[in-house]
Write a protein that holds these residues in place. Structure first.
Motif, mmCIF file in Angstrom:
data_model
loop_
_atom_site.group_PDB
_atom_site.id
_atom_site.type_symbol
_atom_site.label_atom_id
_atom_site.label_comp_id
_atom_site.label_asym_id
_atom_site.label_seq_id
_atom_site.Cartn_x
_atom_site.Cartn_y
_atom_site.Cartn_z
ATOM 1 N N LEU A 131 -32.825 -9.327 25.845
ATOM 2 C CA LEU A 131 -34.348 -9.724 25.474
ATOM 3 C C LEU A 131 -34.424 -11.245 25.279
ATOM 4 O O LEU A 131 -33.427 -11.742 24.601
ATOM 5 N N PRO A 132 -35.445 -11.752 25.796
ATOM 6 C CA PRO A 132 -36.664 -11.201 26.099
ATOM 7 C C PRO A 132 -36.797 -10.775 27.624
ATOM 8 O O PRO A 132 -37.852 -10.546 28.227
ATOM 9 N N VAL A 133 -35.790 -11.228 28.214
ATOM 10 C CA VAL A 133 -35.934 -10.663 29.847
ATOM 11 C C VAL A 133 -35.467 -9.046 29.863
ATOM 12 O O VAL A 133 -35.038 -8.596 29.023
ATOM 13 N N TYR A 134 -36.248 -8.576 31.060
ATOM 14 C CA TYR A 134 -36.147 -7.061 31.470
ATOM 15 C C TYR A 134 -36.509 -6.143 30.336
ATOM 16 O O TYR A 134 -35.748 -5.371 29.660
ATOM 17 N N LYS A 135 -37.862 -6.385 29.797
ATOM 18 C CA LYS A 135 -38.142 -5.507 29.144
ATOM 19 C C LYS A 135 -38.777 -4.016 29.821
ATOM 20 O O LYS A 135 -38.950 -4.113 31.219
ATOM 21 N N GLY A 136 -38.872 -3.051 28.986
ATOM 22 C CA GLY A 136 -39.244 -1.874 29.722
ATOM 23 C C GLY A 136 -38.042 -1.012 30.399
ATOM 24 O O GLY A 136 -36.828 -1.179 29.910
ATOM 25 N N LEU A 137 -38.278 -0.424 31.633
ATOM 26 C CA LEU A 137 -37.522 0.374 32.094
ATOM 27 C C LEU A 137 -36.568 -0.199 33.196
ATOM 28 O O LEU A 137 -36.917 -1.312 33.610
ATOM 29 N N ASP A 138 -35.369 0.545 33.880
ATOM 30 C CA ASP A 138 -34.789 0.100 34.862
ATOM 31 C C ASP A 138 -33.933 -1.283 34.790
ATOM 32 O O ASP A 138 -33.932 -2.091 35.544
ATOM 33 N N THR A 139 -33.543 -1.637 33.505
ATOM 34 C CA THR A 139 -33.102 -2.852 33.362
ATOM 35 C C THR A 139 -31.847 -3.212 34.062
ATOM 36 O O THR A 139 -31.705 -4.508 34.432
ATOM 37 N N HIS A 140 -31.092 -2.419 34.219
ATOM 38 C CA HIS A 140 -30.013 -2.662 34.863
ATOM 39 C C HIS A 140 -30.011 -3.020 36.263
ATOM 40 O O HIS A 140 -29.359 -3.993 36.861
ATOM 41 N N GLN A 141 -30.811 -2.069 36.897
ATOM 42 C CA GLN A 141 -31.283 -2.291 38.528
ATOM 43 C C GLN A 141 -32.110 -3.641 38.528
ATOM 44 O O GLN A 141 -31.606 -4.595 39.447
ATOM 45 N N ARG A 142 -32.681 -3.983 37.854
ATOM 46 C CA ARG A 142 -33.514 -5.273 37.743
ATOM 47 C C ARG A 142 -32.670 -6.429 37.796
ATOM 48 O O ARG A 142 -32.751 -7.490 38.271
ATOM 49 N N ALA A 143 -31.587 -6.484 36.751
ATOM 50 C CA ALA A 143 -30.623 -7.420 36.367
ATOM 51 C C ALA A 143 -29.749 -7.624 37.757
ATOM 52 O O ALA A 143 -29.459 -8.954 37.911
ATOM 53 N N LEU A 144 -29.388 -6.450 38.223
ATOM 54 C CA LEU A 144 -28.482 -6.655 39.353
ATOM 55 C C LEU A 144 -29.333 -7.400 40.554
ATOM 56 O O LEU A 144 -29.021 -8.306 41.528
ATOM 57 N N GLN A 145 -30.564 -6.964 40.809
ATOM 58 C CA GLN A 145 -31.578 -7.215 42.104
ATOM 59 C C GLN A 145 -31.898 -8.857 41.643
ATOM 60 O O GLN A 145 -31.904 -9.629 42.803
ATOM 61 N N ALA A 146 -31.858 -9.162 40.429
ATOM 62 C CA ALA A 146 -32.030 -10.603 40.113
ATOM 63 C C ALA A 146 -31.020 -11.548 40.352
ATOM 64 O O ALA A 146 -30.937 -12.870 40.173
ATOM 65 N N GLY A 147 -29.535 -10.786 40.372
ATOM 66 C CA GLY A 147 -28.462 -11.750 40.765
ATOM 67 C C GLY A 147 -27.967 -12.326 39.335
ATOM 68 O O GLY A 147 -27.189 -13.168 39.365
ATOM 69 N N GLU A 148 -28.285 -11.563 38.184
ATOM 70 C CA GLU A 148 -28.009 -12.320 36.809
ATOM 71 C C GLU A 148 -26.597 -12.124 36.893
ATOM 72 O O GLU A 148 -25.666 -11.392 37.023
ATOM 73 N N ARG A 149 -25.774 -13.242 36.087
ATOM 74 C CA ARG A 149 -24.559 -13.260 35.815
ATOM 75 C C ARG A 149 -24.056 -12.489 34.609
ATOM 76 O O ARG A 149 -23.062 -11.845 34.455
ATOM 77 N N TRP A 150 -25.062 -12.762 33.571
ATOM 78 C CA TRP A 150 -24.930 -11.971 32.482
ATOM 79 C C TRP A 150 -25.975 -10.812 32.098
ATOM 80 O O TRP A 150 -26.930 -10.983 32.552
ATOM 81 N N HIS A 151 -25.572 -9.881 31.265
ATOM 82 C CA HIS A 151 -26.417 -8.813 30.967
ATOM 83 C C HIS A 151 -25.749 -8.213 29.702
ATOM 84 O O HIS A 151 -24.803 -8.618 29.150
ATOM 85 N N GLY A 152 -26.516 -7.282 29.139
ATOM 86 C CA GLY A 152 -26.065 -6.682 27.723
ATOM 87 C C GLY A 152 -27.113 -5.890 27.139
ATOM 88 O O GLY A 152 -28.031 -5.213 27.817
ATOM 89 N N CYS A 153 -27.347 -6.010 25.835
ATOM 90 C CA CYS A 153 -28.273 -5.118 25.074
ATOM 91 C C CYS A 153 -28.736 -6.038 23.842
ATOM 92 O O CYS A 153 -27.898 -6.999 23.273
ATOM 93 N N SER A 154 -29.794 -5.632 23.247
ATOM 94 C CA SER A 154 -30.365 -6.228 21.976
ATOM 95 C C SER A 154 -30.896 -5.173 21.132
ATOM 96 O O SER A 154 -31.273 -3.904 21.437
ATOM 97 N N ILE A 155 -30.832 -5.634 19.940
ATOM 98 C CA ILE A 155 -31.396 -4.800 18.882
ATOM 99 C C ILE A 155 -32.483 -5.725 18.226
ATOM 100 O O ILE A 155 -32.082 -6.927 17.729
ATOM 101 N N HIS A 156 -33.824 -5.190 18.148
ATOM 102 C CA HIS A 156 -35.043 -6.246 17.758
ATOM 103 C C HIS A 156 -35.913 -5.236 16.886
ATOM 104 O O HIS A 156 -35.711 -3.830 16.667
#
Length: 235
Positions: A131-156
């Motif tokens: 966060l704050p990127v990819y709020k909501g659902l389907d976060t993993h697919q959206r990160a792949l489609q955007a070509g992200e180098r980094w991904h992960g999880c957040s506690i907020h």
């Protein structure tokens, strides 16, 4: 990086942090908390679990650990429980339990401002993106489609705006060229199983004081909101 073990940094005389957990699915993160509680790796007591789905496997996990469970999925007439009805029953149950902390762990309903503001304890959520990127659902697919180098999880901190409360901690990994949404989800879930207990430990020890943390991100931030504490775990 190998899995980070929890260390028993807390005082044995320290009263346990009373936790209520809201779930909708399999409850793998709930199981991590149950295991840490039962082995005394975390100074916590899970005093109750609320599920909005009667078929959630998390219910079985809680029952096996003798943790009280409230299922709020359908009304007595058999209709799916609306959000207002769910919130009324959930609020009453939380007030009866009087937790110190409420954790949304795979909970899949959006809660209202009134419910959040009148909760008997601070509320945090585990979200599968940086966060704050990819709020909501389907976060993993959206990160792949955007070509992200980094991904992960957040506690907020939970607010009425979806996945918009101030970020407390994050864990990240490098996206692999052969990752699918499924493999990325599995890898991020391993991070979740480390990030959640570590964050709960920081709260239990008072290192993260949710009573003094603002619920809103810093508007001056270009990418990440201001973090009261950065806990980065690489996997």
């Amino acid at each position: 990086m190998s899995e980070v073990p929890l260390e028993r940094h807390y005082k044995e005389s320290m009263p346990p942090l009373r936790i209520a957990v809201l779930v909708s699915g399999s409850g793998s993160n709930l199981q991590v908390l149950i295991d840490a509680m039962q082995t005394n790796e975390l100074p916590i007591e899970i005093i109750g679990v609320i599920s909005n789905r009667e078929d959630a496997y998390a219910i079985k996990r809680a029952q096996l650990a003798d943790i009280p469970v409230t299922v709020l999925s359908h009304t007595d007439s058999g209709k799916r429980m609306g959000i207002k009805t769910f919130q009324a029953h959930a609020s009453a149950q939380l007030r009866a339990w009087q937790p110190d902390l409420i954790i949304l762990a795979g909970f899949m309903r959006v809660l209202s401002t009134d419910f959040i503001d009148n909760a008997p304890a601070p509320m945090i959520n585990l979200h599968p993106s940086l966060l704050p990127v990819y709020k909501g659902l389907d976060t993993h697919q959206r990160a792949l489609q955007a070509g992200e180098r980094w991904h992960g999880c957040s506690i907020h901190v939970v607010t009425a705006e979806l996945d918009a409360g101030i970020v407390l901690t994050q864990a990240l990994l490098e996206v692999r060229s052969n990752d699918s949404a499924e493999t990325l989800q599995a890898r991020v879930q391993k991070l979740e199983h480390q990030l959640l207990p570590w964050t709960v430990l920081l709260i239990a020890k008072g290192i993260l004081n949710l009573q003094t943390v603002s619920a809103q991100p810093n508007d001056d931030s270009n990418y990440l909101p201001a973090l009261p504490l950065k806990l980065w775990l690489n996997y």
